[in-house]
Scaffold this active site. Structure first.
Site, PDB file in Angstrom:
ATOM      1  N   SER A 269      -8.910  11.641 -31.052  1.00 33.05           N
ATOM      2  CA  SER A 269      -9.566  12.904 -30.703  1.00 33.05           C
ATOM      3  C   SER A 269     -10.194  13.532 -31.947  1.00 33.05           C
ATOM      4  O   SER A 269      -9.565  13.603 -33.008  1.00 33.05           O
ATOM      5  CB  SER A 269      -8.553  13.876 -30.105  1.00 33.05           C
TER       6      SER A 269
ATOM      7  N   LYS B  94      -5.948  16.796 -17.281  1.00 34.38           N
ATOM      8  CA  LYS B  94      -6.716  17.943 -16.770  1.00 34.38           C
ATOM      9  C   LYS B  94      -6.231  18.399 -15.396  1.00 34.38           C
ATOM     10  O   LYS B  94      -6.280  19.582 -15.081  1.00 34.38           O
ATOM     11  CB  LYS B  94      -8.212  17.602 -16.714  1.00 34.38           C
TER      12      LYS B  94
ATOM     13  N   ASN C 214      -9.399  22.338 -18.477  1.00 34.08           N
ATOM     14  CA  ASN C 214      -9.462  21.707 -19.803  1.00 34.08           C
ATOM     15  C   ASN C 214      -9.082  22.674 -20.918  1.00 34.08           C
ATOM     16  O   ASN C 214      -9.100  22.308 -22.080  1.00 34.08           O
ATOM     17  CB  ASN C 214     -10.843  21.094 -20.059  1.00 34.08           C
TER      18      ASN C 214
ATOM     19  N   ASP D 230     -15.753  22.641 -19.718  1.00 34.59           N
ATOM     20  CA  ASP D 230     -16.634  21.466 -19.725  1.00 34.59           C
ATOM     21  C   ASP D 230     -17.986  21.803 -19.102  1.00 34.59           C
ATOM     22  O   ASP D 230     -19.034  21.460 -19.628  1.00 34.59           O
ATOM     23  CB  ASP D 230     -16.015  20.321 -18.912  1.00 34.59           C
TER      24      ASP D 230
ATOM     25  N   GLY E  39     -23.484   9.420 -11.069  1.00 34.73           N
ATOM     26  CA  GLY E  39     -22.037   9.253 -11.199  1.00 34.73           C
ATOM     27  C   GLY E  39     -21.313  10.234 -10.293  1.00 34.73           C
ATOM     28  O   GLY E  39     -21.880  11.262  -9.887  1.00 34.73           O
ATOM     29  N   ALA E  40     -20.051   9.903  -9.975  1.00 37.73           N
ATOM     30  CA  ALA E  40     -19.299  10.764  -9.059  1.00 37.73           C
ATOM     31  C   ALA E  40     -17.830  10.869  -9.487  1.00 37.73           C
ATOM     32  O   ALA E  40     -16.957  11.127  -8.677  1.00 37.73           O
ATOM     33  CB  ALA E  40     -19.407  10.225  -7.634  1.00 37.73           C
TER      34      ALA E  40
HETATM   35  P1  ATR Z   1     -15.147  10.154 -15.722  1.00 44.25           P
HETATM   36  O1  ATR Z   1     -13.927  10.978 -15.477  1.00 44.25           O
HETATM   37  O2  ATR Z   1     -15.465   9.968 -17.176  1.00 44.25           O
HETATM   38  O3  ATR Z   1     -16.315  10.653 -14.957  1.00 44.25           O
HETATM   39  P2  ATR Z   1     -14.601   8.101 -13.772  1.00 44.25           P
HETATM   40  O4  ATR Z   1     -13.955   9.123 -12.896  1.00 44.25           O
HETATM   41  O5  ATR Z   1     -13.915   6.791 -13.927  1.00 44.25           O
HETATM   42  O6  ATR Z   1     -14.805   8.672 -15.239  1.00 44.25           O
HETATM   43  O7  ATR Z   1     -16.106   7.867 -13.234  1.00 44.25           O
HETATM   44  C1  ATR Z   1     -16.918   6.908 -13.768  1.00 44.25           C
HETATM   45  C2  ATR Z   1     -18.282   6.967 -13.099  1.00 44.25           C
HETATM   46  O8  ATR Z   1     -19.101   6.023 -13.742  1.00 44.25           O
HETATM   47  C3  ATR Z   1     -18.252   6.614 -11.624  1.00 44.25           C
HETATM   48  O9  ATR Z   1     -19.237   7.350 -10.970  1.00 44.25           O
HETATM   49  C4  ATR Z   1     -18.586   5.124 -11.655  1.00 44.25           C
HETATM   50  O10 ATR Z   1     -19.165   4.636 -10.460  1.00 44.25           O
HETATM   51  P3  ATR Z   1     -18.240   4.147  -9.230  1.00 44.25           P
HETATM   52  O11 ATR Z   1     -17.812   5.390  -8.535  1.00 44.25           O
HETATM   53  O12 ATR Z   1     -19.120   3.290  -8.422  1.00 44.25           O
HETATM   54  O13 ATR Z   1     -17.098   3.401  -9.838  1.00 44.25           O
HETATM   55  C5  ATR Z   1     -19.617   5.096 -12.746  1.00 44.25           C
HETATM   56  N1  ATR Z   1     -19.783   3.772 -13.347  1.00 44.25           N
HETATM   57  C6  ATR Z   1     -18.937   3.166 -14.215  1.00 44.25           C
HETATM   58  N2  ATR Z   1     -19.439   1.955 -14.563  1.00 44.25           N
HETATM   59  C7  ATR Z   1     -20.629   1.813 -13.920  1.00 44.25           C
HETATM   60  C8  ATR Z   1     -21.635   0.798 -13.902  1.00 44.25           C
HETATM   61  N3  ATR Z   1     -21.517  -0.330 -14.615  1.00 44.25           N
HETATM   62  N4  ATR Z   1     -22.722   1.015 -13.141  1.00 44.25           N
HETATM   63  C9  ATR Z   1     -22.857   2.131 -12.427  1.00 44.25           C
HETATM   64  N5  ATR Z   1     -21.945   3.128 -12.399  1.00 44.25           N
HETATM   65  C10 ATR Z   1     -20.847   2.975 -13.150  1.00 44.25           C
END
Ligand code: ATR
Length: 516
Positions: A249, A305, A330, A346, A373-374
């Site tokens: 960190s 978190k 956070n 955040d 992303g989700a």
């Molecule tokens: P964080 O808390 O950092 O957001 P996470 O909850 O693991 O981490 O979420 C990772 C995100 O990156 C997800 O949206 C994931 O897509 P999936 O829901 O389909 O898993 C996305 N992600 C990770 N690797 C990916 C890749 N190679 N291509 C596209 N999306 C990716």
């Protein structure tokens, strides 16, 4: 005053002398001569070593550790006893004798006699456990003081969880500078720093990482420059980042630099909290039960978190509504009567970074935004954008996850490939695509990037991702992931101190730490 003591532990006198010089130069306040490390140890070597140490005019502890308690070279008891009594005669300020050995008739009597004849030298009576915490800690201290009232009682034990440190803190709170209480190992690191706040007799630090005589011992350089050792006193307020792992960190470097710049009597520590919710709950309960530790706030990161949110909810504490909506806390601030308040900085950090890049007054209202992303990061960004009135579409590889998140925040969703059809003015990457080591990947093909866009990548390793590089080439405005860290840290600083963060220091130390 708590002495910053440096162990001198080398095989030969030449190296010992070099280490003494290095310790002195680095700012040692006391030297512990670990004579058991010296090969072929005899009283002549002891004499030469003490003479060399005395030239520094620093106080000296002479230790000749029994192998049963972590000593080197398996030295026989008569030699160890002789070294300690001789050290007294040679004017050592302190000698350290294992309490178990001191209780043995011949050993204890000889040392007592030497001390009675040389009143200058003080006695440390010590007990070590390199495997686990010592259970009957109070009893050991009480027994040591009853056997030899003038002794400084020392224990050093292996912490197996950060929560094992609290027993040592209770001891220091009770006995102050008549005691040394050290928790070894990576879970005990904070005990080495907090010792000074609790007025322990000493705390140990090494001249270099490879010179540490116990696991978790920090270098003097880290103690002083990273953890503000020289400025710590009994009034110092404590802060820290709760995480697992926490070693990498950058928050301690960054927040301590900001505290130092503002000349605040605060120090920020890495807090390695394992064992999920249960470990987290016990840690927070232990902190809030000890007002005198003066912990005033925490940054919370992976994987805690949600633990922080649930802990605050269980305790009926106030949580900022947007943190509840995001489902993650956070930042925890500890206020009057140890009441806790939970926040999520955040999203605010990210929104500030975006707003600044866009440079208009109401920059996010009604803007079309594409969030890629989700996961957890996406959730905070979506919450922030929706709150600011942006029209959000979530694009994700796994469409069902995008749909779930979209339903929570009443926005649109689509499959990741559909990003090519986007007419978004703002694109935010919240996936790990492009992160080290796979830095040749981007979640948005370059041909879809336009000059009218603002592109924000939450990935900050590397600082300039392929997505940002290509966005720059397309003349789009860009926001680096480091800005999100900077934004949330600035908000935390404000929550912790009620003052504005020195942004230049924050930015400079963040970029420096991320580039290392
Ligand atoms: P964080 O808390 O950092 O957001 P996470 O909850 O693991 O981490 O979420 C990772 C995100 O990156 C997800 O949206 C994931 O897509 P999936 O829901 O389909 O898993 C996305 N992600 C990770 N690797 C990916 C890749 N190679 N291509 C596209 N999306 C990716």
């Amino acid at each position: 005053m708590t002495y910053l003591a440096v162990p001198i532990a080398a095989k030969d006198l030449k190296s010992c002398k070099e280490h003494i010089a290095a310790a002195c130069k680095a700012g040692a306040e006391m030297l512990e001569l670990r004579t058991d490390f010296i090969e072929g140890l005899d009283t002549n070597k002891l004499k030469e070593l003490i003479a060399a140490a005395k030239q520094t005019s620093l106080p000296i502890i002479v230790t000749c550790r029994d192998t049963a308690q972590g000593g080197q070279n398996n030295l026989p008891a008569p030699l160890r006893r002789q070294i300690l009594t001789e050290a007294v005669k040679l004017g050592a300020d302190l000698i350290d004798c294992e309490f178990a050995n001191f209780l043995k008739e011949d050993f204890g009597q000889t040392i007592k006699k030497a001390l009675a004849e040389n009143k200058k030298t003080k006695l440390i009576l010590s007990e070590h456990n390199f495997k686990e915490p010592i259970e009957n800690l109070y009893e050991i201290y009480e027994e040591i003081y009853s056997v030899f009232p003038d002794a400084i009682a020392k224990t050093a034990y292996q912490a197996k969880h950060i929560n094992d440190c609290f027993d040592a803190f209770d001891i220091l709170r009770e006995y102050g500078d008549k005691a040394i209480a050290i928790c070894m190992g990576r879970f005990g690191i904070i005990s080495r720093i907090i010792a000074k706040k609790l007025n322990a007799f000493l705390t140990f630090a090494s001249i270099a990482e490879d010179q540490a005589t116990a696991e978790g011992q920090l270098t003097i350089e880290k103690m002083k420059n990273l953890y503000r050792y020289d400025s710590i006193n009994s009034d110092t307020e404590l802060f820290g980042v709760i995480a697992d792992p926490v070693e990498h960190s950058i928050s301690p470097a960054v927040l301590n630099a900001c505290f130092a710049a503002e000349k605040m009597n605060k120090v920020y520590l890495p807090l390695l909290v394992t064992d999920g919710q249960a470990g987290f709950d016990e840690f927070l309960d232990s902190i809030t039960a000890r007002v005198w530790l003066n912990f005033r706030g925490f940054s919370i990161t992976i994987p805690h978190k949600v633990s922080a949110l649930e802990y605050s909810q269980k305790k009926g504490e106030y949580i900022e509504p947007v943190a509840i909506q995001i489902g993650a806390v956070n930042t925890l601030v500890i206020g009057v009567n140890e009441r806790i308040t939970g926040f999520n900085t955040d999203y605010a950090g990210a929104m500030n970074a975006l707003t600044e890049a866009m440079g208009t007054k109401k920059p996010l209202y009604n803007k079309i935004a594409a969030v890629i992303g989700a996961g957890g990061a996406a959730r905070a960004i979506v919450a922030g954008l929706v709150d600011a009135g942006a029209k959000v579409t979530i694009y994700n590889r796994t469409v069902s996850k995008a749909q779930e998140l979209a339903e929570d925040f009443k926005c649109r969703f689509a499959a990741l490939e559909k990003i090519e059809e986007t007419d978004a003015q703002i694109i935010v990457n919240c996936t790990s695509v492009g992160m080290y080591p796979k830095i040749d990947a981007s979640p948005v093909p370059a041909k879809y990037l336009k000059p009218s866009m603002v592109v924000f990548d939450t990935v900050y390793n590397p600082l300039e991702t392929l997505l940002l590089k290509q966005a720059n080439q397309a003349d789009a405005k860009t926001v680096m992931g480091s800005e999100m860290f900077i934004g949330q840290a600035a908000e935390q600083f404000k929550l912790f101190t009620h003052k504005d963060c020195p942004m230049d220091v924050l930015r400079k130390t963040t970029i420096k730490a991320l580039s290392e």
